[in-house]
Design a protein around this motif. Structure first.
Motif, PDB file in Angstrom:
ATOM      1  N   VAL A 187      59.283 -25.118  -0.091  1.00 18.22           N
ATOM      2  CA  VAL A 187      58.719 -26.042  -1.072  1.00 18.22           C
ATOM      3  C   VAL A 187      58.292 -25.252  -2.300  1.00 18.22           C
ATOM      4  CG1 VAL A 187      56.465 -25.905   0.086  1.00 18.22           C
ATOM      5  CG2 VAL A 187      56.912 -27.765  -1.496  1.00 18.22           C
ATOM      6  N   THR A 188      58.656 -25.754  -3.469  1.00 22.64           N
ATOM      7  CA  THR A 188      58.344 -25.058  -4.721  1.00 22.64           C
ATOM      8  C   THR A 188      57.687 -26.025  -5.696  1.00 22.64           C
ATOM      9  OG1 THR A 188      60.553 -25.555  -5.593  1.00 22.64           O
ATOM     10  CG2 THR A 188      60.260 -23.448  -4.459  1.00 22.64           C
ATOM     11  N   PRO A 189      56.625 -25.592  -6.386  1.00 22.87           N
ATOM     12  CA  PRO A 189      55.997 -26.466  -7.376  1.00 22.87           C
ATOM     13  C   PRO A 189      56.871 -26.581  -8.614  1.00 22.87           C
ATOM     14  CG  PRO A 189      54.962 -24.302  -7.420  1.00 22.87           C
ATOM     15  CD  PRO A 189      55.956 -24.280  -6.281  1.00 22.87           C
ATOM     16  N   CYS A 190      56.895 -27.768  -9.213  1.00 22.78           N
ATOM     17  CA  CYS A 190      57.663 -27.956 -10.445  1.00 22.78           C
ATOM     18  C   CYS A 190      57.010 -27.229 -11.616  1.00 22.78           C
ATOM     19  CB  CYS A 190      57.797 -29.452 -10.750  1.00 22.78           C
ATOM     20  SG  CYS A 190      58.744 -30.368  -9.505  1.00 22.78           S
ATOM     21  N   ARG A 191      55.687 -27.074 -11.556  1.00 25.61           N
ATOM     22  CA  ARG A 191      54.958 -26.329 -12.583  1.00 25.61           C
ATOM     23  C   ARG A 191      54.400 -25.057 -11.954  1.00 25.61           C
ATOM     24  NH1 ARG A 191      53.085 -31.636 -13.063  1.00 25.61           N
ATOM     25  NH2 ARG A 191      51.236 -31.047 -11.877  1.00 25.61           N
ATOM     26  N   SER A 192      54.710 -23.922 -12.521  1.00 23.32           N
ATOM     27  CA  SER A 192      54.304 -22.644 -11.929  1.00 23.32           C
ATOM     28  C   SER A 192      52.795 -22.538 -11.807  1.00 23.32           C
ATOM     29  CB  SER A 192      54.848 -21.482 -12.766  1.00 23.32           C
ATOM     30  OG  SER A 192      54.375 -21.554 -14.105  1.00 23.32           O
ATOM     31  N   GLU A 193      52.050 -23.192 -12.702  1.00 28.69           N
ATOM     32  CA  GLU A 193      50.586 -23.116 -12.639  1.00 28.69           C
ATOM     33  C   GLU A 193      50.005 -23.863 -11.432  1.00 28.69           C
ATOM     34  OE1 GLU A 193      51.624 -26.257 -15.851  1.00 28.69           O
ATOM     35  OE2 GLU A 193      52.358 -24.304 -15.138  1.00 28.69           O
ATOM     36  N   ASP A 194      50.835 -24.653 -10.745  1.00 29.39           N
ATOM     37  CA  ASP A 194      50.370 -25.383  -9.564  1.00 29.39           C
ATOM     38  C   ASP A 194      50.533 -24.574  -8.276  1.00 29.39           C
ATOM     39  OD1 ASP A 194      49.590 -27.625 -10.943  1.00 29.39           O
ATOM     40  OD2 ASP A 194      51.488 -28.692 -10.659  1.00 29.39           O
ATOM     41  N   ARG A 195      50.995 -23.335  -8.367  1.00 29.90           N
ATOM     42  CA  ARG A 195      51.295 -22.566  -7.161  1.00 29.90           C
ATOM     43  C   ARG A 195      50.073 -22.403  -6.265  1.00 29.90           C
ATOM     44  NH1 ARG A 195      55.831 -19.958  -6.275  1.00 29.90           N
ATOM     45  NH2 ARG A 195      56.375 -20.078  -8.486  1.00 29.90           N
ATOM     46  N   GLY A 196      48.933 -22.034  -6.875  1.00 24.41           N
ATOM     47  CA  GLY A 196      47.716 -21.862  -6.087  1.00 24.41           C
ATOM     48  C   GLY A 196      47.232 -23.169  -5.490  1.00 24.41           C
ATOM     49  N   ALA A 197      47.249 -24.246  -6.303  1.00 28.09           N
ATOM     50  CA  ALA A 197      46.812 -25.556  -5.816  1.00 28.09           C
ATOM     51  C   ALA A 197      47.730 -26.063  -4.707  1.00 28.09           C
ATOM     52  CB  ALA A 197      46.770 -26.556  -6.970  1.00 28.09           C
ATOM     53  N   LEU A 198      49.023 -25.743  -4.794  1.00 26.25           N
ATOM     54  CA  LEU A 198      49.969 -26.168  -3.763  1.00 26.25           C
ATOM     55  C   LEU A 198      49.619 -25.535  -2.424  1.00 26.25           C
ATOM     56  CD1 LEU A 198      52.576 -27.490  -2.749  1.00 26.25           C
ATOM     57  CD2 LEU A 198      53.830 -25.496  -3.611  1.00 26.25           C
ATOM     58  N   HIS A 199      49.282 -24.258  -2.447  1.00 23.35           N
ATOM     59  CA  HIS A 199      48.952 -23.583  -1.195  1.00 23.35           C
ATOM     60  C   HIS A 199      47.725 -24.222  -0.547  1.00 23.35           C
ATOM     61  CE1 HIS A 199      49.289 -20.366   1.671  1.00 23.35           C
ATOM     62  NE2 HIS A 199      48.039 -20.011   1.481  1.00 23.35           N
ATOM     63  N   GLN A 241      56.941 -14.737  -2.621  1.00 23.70           N
ATOM     64  CA  GLN A 241      56.022 -15.761  -3.118  1.00 23.70           C
ATOM     65  C   GLN A 241      56.578 -17.167  -2.870  1.00 23.70           C
ATOM     66  OE1 GLN A 241      52.732 -15.193  -4.645  1.00 23.70           O
ATOM     67  NE2 GLN A 241      53.241 -13.412  -3.403  1.00 23.70           N
ATOM     68  N   GLU A 242      57.015 -17.394  -1.642  1.00 27.49           N
ATOM     69  CA  GLU A 242      57.559 -18.688  -1.257  1.00 27.49           C
ATOM     70  C   GLU A 242      56.771 -19.256  -0.082  1.00 27.49           C
ATOM     71  OE1 GLU A 242      62.268 -17.945  -2.399  1.00 27.49           O
ATOM     72  OE2 GLU A 242      61.618 -17.990  -0.303  1.00 27.49           O
ATOM     73  N   VAL A 243      56.745 -20.575  -0.003  1.00 27.57           N
ATOM     74  CA  VAL A 243      56.090 -21.256   1.103  1.00 27.57           C
ATOM     75  C   VAL A 243      57.120 -22.108   1.825  1.00 27.57           C
ATOM     76  CG1 VAL A 243      54.286 -22.874   1.790  1.00 27.57           C
ATOM     77  CG2 VAL A 243      53.872 -21.298  -0.101  1.00 27.57           C
ATOM     78  N   SER A 244      57.233 -21.908   3.139  1.00 28.96           N
ATOM     79  CA  SER A 244      58.174 -22.679   3.955  1.00 28.96           C
ATOM     80  C   SER A 244      57.419 -23.651   4.848  1.00 28.96           C
ATOM     81  CB  SER A 244      59.017 -21.743   4.830  1.00 28.96           C
ATOM     82  OG  SER A 244      59.778 -20.865   4.040  1.00 28.96           O
ATOM     83  N   LEU A 245      58.059 -24.774   5.149  1.00 26.56           N
ATOM     84  CA  LEU A 245      57.482 -25.790   6.025  1.00 26.56           C
ATOM     85  C   LEU A 245      58.439 -26.074   7.170  1.00 26.56           C
ATOM     86  CD1 LEU A 245      56.283 -28.453   3.416  1.00 26.56           C
ATOM     87  CD2 LEU A 245      54.939 -26.602   4.403  1.00 26.56           C
ATOM     88  N   TYR A 289      47.315 -35.204  -4.584  1.00 23.83           N
ATOM     89  CA  TYR A 289      46.915 -33.918  -5.155  1.00 23.83           C
ATOM     90  C   TYR A 289      47.439 -33.702  -6.575  1.00 23.83           C
ATOM     91  CZ  TYR A 289      45.694 -32.858  -0.310  1.00 23.83           C
ATOM     92  OH  TYR A 289      45.139 -32.890   0.948  1.00 23.83           O
ATOM     93  N   GLY A 290      48.266 -34.614  -7.062  1.00 21.22           N
ATOM     94  CA  GLY A 290      48.793 -34.487  -8.418  1.00 21.22           C
ATOM     95  C   GLY A 290      49.739 -33.320  -8.587  1.00 21.22           C
ATOM     96  N   ILE A 291      50.432 -32.926  -7.522  1.00 20.05           N
ATOM     97  CA  ILE A 291      51.326 -31.773  -7.571  1.00 20.05           C
ATOM     98  C   ILE A 291      52.757 -32.247  -7.338  1.00 20.05           C
ATOM     99  CG2 ILE A 291      51.884 -29.527  -6.584  1.00 20.05           C
ATOM    100  CD1 ILE A 291      49.008 -29.356  -5.586  1.00 20.05           C
ATOM    101  N   GLU A 292      53.604 -32.063  -8.348  1.00 23.88           N
ATOM    102  CA  GLU A 292      55.017 -32.401  -8.199  1.00 23.88           C
ATOM    103  C   GLU A 292      55.749 -31.195  -7.607  1.00 23.88           C
ATOM    104  OE1 GLU A 292      56.310 -35.309  -8.817  1.00 23.88           O
ATOM    105  OE2 GLU A 292      54.556 -36.246  -9.772  1.00 23.88           O
ATOM    106  N   VAL A 293      56.534 -31.436  -6.551  1.00 24.37           N
ATOM    107  CA  VAL A 293      57.230 -30.333  -5.890  1.00 24.37           C
ATOM    108  C   VAL A 293      58.696 -30.677  -5.676  1.00 24.37           C
ATOM    109  CG1 VAL A 293      55.143 -29.566  -4.697  1.00 24.37           C
ATOM    110  CG2 VAL A 293      56.714 -31.155  -3.547  1.00 24.37           C
ATOM    111  N   GLY A 294      59.468 -29.642  -5.459  1.00 23.80           N
ATOM    112  CA  GLY A 294      60.857 -29.784  -5.053  1.00 23.80           C
ATOM    113  C   GLY A 294      61.081 -29.017  -3.764  1.00 23.80           C
TER     114      GLY A 294
END
Length: 670
Positions: free
Chosen positions: A363-375, A397-401, A420-425
């Motif tokens: 899973v990857t955030p669409c906005r790089s600044e959301d990386r910490g919030a995504l985790h 620096q990747e997160v797998s599910l 959470y307001g986080i758009e991901v791909g």
């Protein structure tokens, strides 16, 4: 007052949530029956559930029947959310398994019934949708007896099946066929009843048959089958009476030590944890400090309950205590996790009833600044569903599910956006394989001997173990050979390192034995303070253990196992020829076809990664007449080219020198 914790289980779209609505309406809890299509049901409270018309999270609602408080737990039917069902099974006193009168026994139905039988959970079967066109009540009853359990008996008949006016009629003592079928079934498990039947020319009194039916149902030996329609309400009153008569209610009380199980954790409006728990003995009270122990915990945690709510007559009310037999919400337990035991270990043992997830995605955030919030957000989701298996690759620096299916991925994506307001791909979904040691391998690195750059001696031996046994850590050295903190560092690092084996997959079903240890005790120069460069630390052992373990694993060798599904396909008999080469190309292993007139049935196993492709190809090869169902079966050795996770320096086969360079650099900076 007695309580019955009742689960409603079914294959997706069998009508489980609609049945829950009808039961609540008949009990007077709700004024009108909600609709799944309209998103107005009581238990599907999430916005995403209402939008999609499916149950995603288990929900609890209470009603009363014949003086018994029924805590009804509505569970997801879609196989992507089987983990929710898994957690609920451990707290149930009884269950209703819903089967569609149109679709009949489906793949998920069989999986659920097998779990209920293994756990010996008393179960009633409700054949729903008798009012739908295509309803085949007698055929479905035969399928239930053949594919779920032969120990079933129909409790009534259906008139005008397949029409909106479909109605049910309960069997009584005046139905000789029913009495005969009931006697034949019950005497199979009851020698005294069989003797009474043989000795009496008039047969066994019907009242005694009902008593024995209740007793055997509560022991999960037999399963009464009811027919009806949740949409029209036909047959639901008879089912409600069966719930009260045949399923075991438990008394409430505070006797014995407190022992309970947490089966669900959610977050409140302020982000606080709310634990759903069922107490098996004793009670817990507000402002009480309780002991929490999870699977794999070495030491218990503690928490203080700040508030308790219990379910009662369709709502939840504040209470001072949660007694044995009841289900309630506990607040204030900041470290609580799903599966935790509250108080003393007891109740139904926590164990896995279904297959683990077999799919994985990045899973990857669409906005790089959301990386910490995504985790952080994924950490919160993992609290609610630990099996999504959030795994962070620090190098890339990747997160797998870990996932059960594509629908679950879509739900996670929508949840991250909405809550959470986080758009991901997501990257392409891949299959999760396992590695098992093929033989025995050992390795050792000694302190102060090149090329070991660390102040530690570690020797490890890896051996294969029985399938399904997991990982066992043993010691051939005395526990007092070095400080416990250093021993613990080795054991914890072994478990962490086995997450990626020689081919990048989790290593399981093995025994790892600590064969050598050595360390330098805390030292200092004369008249000086402690010198870290002269003393072994836990960091030395944590850094050295992966290198030794991977070398031992390399010497042992590993076999990669892929998940396979058992499939069952029904198709026209003249289509079996074109299907055979396609099945072979997909790596499937079919059994001999069974032909019944113009219909042919083929069963076999197929790699989990190719199930979706087979499902897509089947209609085109069978003029749209072929249908297929599948469910996880087991793992089997991979033949041919081995699947590998995408790695750079994380590839253990090529990383020994890389690790040595890295470790020397770390050691040189101390």
């Amino acid at each position: 007052m007695h309580t019955l914790n009742l689960g409603i289980l079914a294959h997706v779209d069998a009508g489980k949530t609609s049945l829950t609505e009808r039961l609540l309406h008949n009990a007077g809890v709700i004024a009108a029956v909600g609709s799944v299509d309209d998103g107005s049901t009581r238990t599907d409270s999430l916005a995403l559930e209402r939008q999609r018309g499916i149950t995603i999270k288990s929900a609890v609602v209470s009603f009363a029947v014949d003086g018994v408080t029924v805590n009804l737990i509505d569970t997801p039917g879609h196989p992507d959310f089987i983990a929710e069902v898994e957690r609920v099974l451990g707290v149930l006193d009884g269950a209703v398994l819903v089967v569609s009168a149109v679709e009949g026994v489906q793949a998920q139905t069989r999986i659920l019934m097998r779990a209920l039988l293994r756990l010996r959970i008393p179960t009633l079967v409700f054949v729903n949708k008798t009012d739908r066109a295509g309803a085949r009540c007698e055929g479905v009853l035969a399928d239930v007896a053949r594919r779920l359990s032969p120990a079933v008996v129909a409790m009534g008949s259906v008139e005008a099946a397949g029409t909106r006016s479909a109605a049910t009629r309960a069997f009584t003592a005046g139905d000789p066929g029913f009495v005969t079928a009931l006697t034949d079934l019950l005497t199979t498990h009851d020698d005294d009843l069989l003797a009474a039947y043989v000795e009496s020319a008039a047969g066994v009194p019907y009242g005694r048959l009902r008593e024995r039916l209740a007793a055997q149902t509560r022991r999960a030996l037999v399963h009464p089958v009811y027919f009806g329609s949740a949409a029209t309400g036909a047959g639901v009153a008879e089912l409600t009476a069966g719930i009260a008569a045949f399923l075991p209610a438990v008394g409430q009380g505070a006797e014995g030590p407190a022992s309970g199980t947490v089966f669900k954790v959610e977050r409140g409006p302020a982000g606080e944890k709310i634990a759903y728990a069922r107490m098996f003995s004793g009670e817990v009270r507000t402002r009480e400090r309780v002991r929490l122990l999870g699977d794999g915990d070495q030491e218990p945690r503690e928490g203080k309950i700040s508030a308790i709510t219990v379910f009662d007559n369709g709502t939840d009310v504040r209470g001072d205590a949660l007694p044995a037999g009841r289900i309630g919400r506990l607040r204030g337990l900041h470290t609580v996790r799903i599966g935790d035991t509250i108080g003393e270990v007891g109740g139904r043992p926590a164990r896995s009833h279904f297959a683990p997830p077999t799919l994985e995605t990045v899973v990857t955030p669409c906005r790089s600044e959301d990386r910490g919030a995504l985790h952080i957000a994924l950490g919160h989701l993992a609290e609610q569903d630990p099996l999504i298996g959030v795994r962070r690759d620090e190098l890339r620096q990747e997160v797998s599910l870990s996932l059960y299916g594509e629908v679950q991925k879509e739900v996670i994506q929508a949840t991250l956006a909405d809550e959470y307001g986080i758009e991901v791909g997501f990257r392409e979904t891949t299959t999760i394989c396992l590695e098992r040691p093929a033989g025995t391998g050992a390795a050792v690195e000694f302190i102060d001997v090149d090329p070991n750059p660390f102040l530690a001696t570690v020797g490890l031996r890896v051996e294969p173990a029985a399938f399904g046994s997991g990982v066992e850590f043993r010691r051939e050295v005395e526990l007092g050979a070095m400080p416990y903190a250093l021993m613990r560092a080795v054991e914890e690092t072994v478990q962490e390192t086995l997450a990626q084996g020689i081919h990048g997959w989790r290593v399981t079903d093995c025994t790892v034995t600590l064969t050598h240890t050595g360390y330098w005790p805390r030292q200092s120069h004369a008249h000086a303070v402690f010198d870290k460069s002269m003393s072994s630390t836990a960091g030395d052992f944590r850094n050295l253990t992966p290198l030794v373990l991977m070398e031992a694993l390399r010497r042992a060798g590993t076999t990669v196992y892929e998940p396979v599904h058992r499939f069952r396909a029904e198709l026209p008999a003249d289509a079996i020829g074109p299907l055979a080469p396609v099945v072979a190309r997909l790596g499937a292993v079919p059994g001999p076809p069974v032909t019944d007139g113009v219909v042919c049935t083929v069963e076999g196993v197929v790699p989990a990664a190719r199930v979706h492709e087979l499902q897509q190809l089947l209609p085109g090869m069978t003029r749209g007449e072929g249908v297929m169902e599948s469910a996880f079966e087991d793992y089997r050795p991979v033949e041919g080219r081995l699947p590998r996770r995408s790695r750079t320096d994380r590839d253990p086969l090529n990383r020994k020198e890389y690790l040595l360079r890295t470790l020397r650099r770390v050691a040189g900076g101390r």
